[in-house]
Design a protein around this motif. Structure first.
Motif, mmCIF file in Angstrom:
data_model
loop_
_atom_site.group_PDB
_atom_site.id
_atom_site.type_symbol
_atom_site.label_atom_id
_atom_site.label_comp_id
_atom_site.label_asym_id
_atom_site.label_seq_id
_atom_site.Cartn_x
_atom_site.Cartn_y
_atom_site.Cartn_z
ATOM 1 N N PHE A 19 0.809 -1.216 0.000
ATOM 2 C CA PHE A 19 0.000 0.000 0.000
ATOM 3 C C PHE A 19 0.844 1.268 0.000
ATOM 4 N N ARG A 20 2.116 1.144 0.334
ATOM 5 C CA ARG A 20 2.995 2.309 0.207
ATOM 6 C C ARG A 20 3.167 2.680 -1.262
ATOM 7 N N ILE A 21 3.256 1.649 -2.111
ATOM 8 C CA ILE A 21 3.346 1.914 -3.546
ATOM 9 C C ILE A 21 2.046 2.526 -4.056
ATOM 10 N N VAL A 22 0.920 2.036 -3.573
ATOM 11 C CA VAL A 22 -0.381 2.595 -3.957
ATOM 12 C C VAL A 22 -0.464 4.050 -3.521
ATOM 13 N N ALA A 23 0.050 4.335 -2.313
ATOM 14 C CA ALA A 23 0.050 5.718 -1.816
ATOM 15 C C ALA A 23 0.947 6.603 -2.681
ATOM 16 N N VAL A 24 2.092 6.059 -3.109
ATOM 17 C CA VAL A 24 2.992 6.812 -3.987
ATOM 18 C C VAL A 24 2.303 7.104 -5.317
ATOM 19 N N ILE A 25 1.612 6.106 -5.862
ATOM 20 C CA ILE A 25 0.875 6.304 -7.113
ATOM 21 C C ILE A 25 -0.164 7.402 -6.950
ATOM 22 N N SER A 26 -0.916 7.358 -5.845
ATOM 23 C CA SER A 26 -1.922 8.383 -5.579
ATOM 24 C C SER A 26 -1.285 9.761 -5.474
ATOM 25 N N GLY A 27 -0.131 9.819 -4.790
ATOM 26 C CA GLY A 27 0.554 11.093 -4.642
ATOM 27 C C GLY A 27 1.044 11.636 -5.968
ATOM 28 N N ILE A 28 1.583 10.755 -6.820
ATOM 29 C CA ILE A 28 2.061 11.185 -8.138
ATOM 30 C C ILE A 28 0.904 11.729 -8.974
ATOM 31 N N VAL A 29 -0.199 10.981 -8.982
ATOM 32 C CA VAL A 29 -1.348 11.362 -9.802
ATOM 33 C C VAL A 29 -1.944 12.689 -9.337
ATOM 34 N N LEU A 30 -2.192 12.814 -8.043
ATOM 35 C CA LEU A 30 -2.784 14.049 -7.522
ATOM 36 C C LEU A 30 -1.812 15.215 -7.646
ATOM 37 N N GLY A 31 -0.539 14.960 -7.320
ATOM 38 C CA GLY A 31 0.461 16.026 -7.413
ATOM 39 C C GLY A 31 0.613 16.530 -8.830
ATOM 40 N N PHE A 32 0.659 15.620 -9.785
ATOM 41 C CA PHE A 32 0.797 16.020 -11.186
ATOM 42 C C PHE A 32 -0.429 16.802 -11.642
ATOM 43 N N HIS A 33 -1.608 16.333 -11.254
ATOM 44 C CA HIS A 33 -2.850 17.010 -11.669
ATOM 45 C C HIS A 33 -2.886 18.444 -11.137
ATOM 46 N N PHE A 34 -2.560 18.620 -9.863
ATOM 47 C CA PHE A 34 -2.589 19.969 -9.287
ATOM 48 C C PHE A 34 -1.492 20.844 -9.882
ATOM 49 N N LEU A 35 -0.326 20.247 -10.189
ATOM 50 C CA LEU A 35 0.771 21.015 -10.770
ATOM 51 C C LEU A 35 0.390 21.564 -12.141
ATOM 52 N N VAL A 36 -0.117 20.700 -13.014
ATOM 53 C CA VAL A 36 -0.420 21.146 -14.376
ATOM 54 C C VAL A 36 -1.584 22.137 -14.385
ATOM 55 N N ASN A 37 -2.524 21.978 -13.459
ATOM 56 C CA ASN A 37 -3.623 22.931 -13.396
ATOM 57 C C ASN A 37 -3.159 24.268 -12.842
#
Length: 281
Positions: A19-37
């Motif tokens: 689940f640490r990997i799942v958390a990293v995936i979630s962080g990458i996805v959300l972080g990237f989305h907020f960054l590009v917006n």
């Protein structure tokens, strides 16, 4: 003597989800989305935001494709996995071509990418994913239960009815539906967009129903959590596709749309699932 082409499911496929990997995936996805917006709101960085989105949208599918082909080679000589992962690899390679074509239409040719040749690649993705699921089902669960048939058939019916309802619902409140009828509203809405959307939503929902049925069969680590993660990734991708086509025929899609979260999460989860499969060999 044991058939050398028979499938052997290693015990390690049942290893728990990290689940640490799942958390990293979630962080990458959300972080990237907020960054590009955030960048999209700054005049000087708007183009950089678009470039990041297109790059991310192309790099991940092609990475999934390469990993799927690599996994297929590790299963060479088996009855099921080799063919299944080739299908998965081709599916995501077509997804890469779809994203690339979308980019060329919008950024290079300055044309509306919907509808376009990109939709051909997007659509062919569905039959290939269906083939991937069926290959696995035919080996591990050749007989489909009544509940399975109901899910596979019922999902596109429910999705299509829901799509029609959401399209016509704004017209219901002002009695337009009674005055013009369903087909009159469809004509006013845009017959091409309406029926074009139905085609893609029906295809996505058929695949979604099959994926959910497959996930139910393999729940509890029957053939390993890696396979279950992969199916969850497929489901997320199909949810994103259905959301996208509904948006295109109603409000329209933009690069900053939150539907991208479904696609990014899907690709990274599938990549993680393929990694678990490969490590388990």
């Amino acid at each position: 003597m044991k058939d050398p082409g028979s499938e052997v499911v290693p015990e390690k496929l049942g290893s728990p989800i990290n689940f640490r990997i799942v958390a990293v995936i979630s962080g990458i996805v959300l972080g990237f989305h907020f960054l590009v917006n955030f960048l999209a709101e700054l005049d000087h960085y708007a183009l950089s935001s678009d470039a990041l989105i297109y790059g991310f949208s192309m790099i991940i599918p092609v990475s999934v494709s390469i990993f799927a082909f690599s996994t297929s080679r590790r299963y060479a000589g088996t009855l099921v996995y080799s063919k299944a992962y080739v299908m998965l690899g081709v599916a995501f390679m077509l997804m890469f071509f779809a994203e690339l074509t979308y980019f060329i239409y919008e950024q290079v040719l300055d044309l509306d990418p919907y509808p376009s040749i990109a939709d051909v690649f997007f659509f062919v993705f569905y039959p290939l994913i269906i083939a991937y699921l069926i290959i696995n089902l035919k080996f591990f669960a050749p007989k489909i239960s009544i509940g399975g048939f109901a899910l596979i058939i019922g999902m596109p019916i429910i999705a299509t009815i829901s799509y029609v309802y959401f399209v016509i619902s704004p017209y219901v409140t002002d009695n337009t539906l009674t005055e013009y009828g369903l087909f009159g509203i469809i004509e006013d809405f845009g017959s091409f967009d309406f029926y074009y959307g139905i085609i893609f939503i029906a295809a996505a929902s058929v695949t979604l129903g099959l994926a959910i049925h497959t996930a139910k069969i393999f729940r509890g680590g029957l053939i390993g959590t890696a396979w279950l993660i992969l199916v969850v990734g497929i489901i997320l991708n199909l949810v994103g596709d259905t959301w996208y086509y509904y948006s295109e025929v109603t409000t329209g899609y933009s690069l900053s749309d939150p539907v991208n979260l479904c696609w990014y999460s899907s690709y990274l989860l599938i990549l993680y699932a393929l990694y678990k499969h490969k490590k388990a060999l």
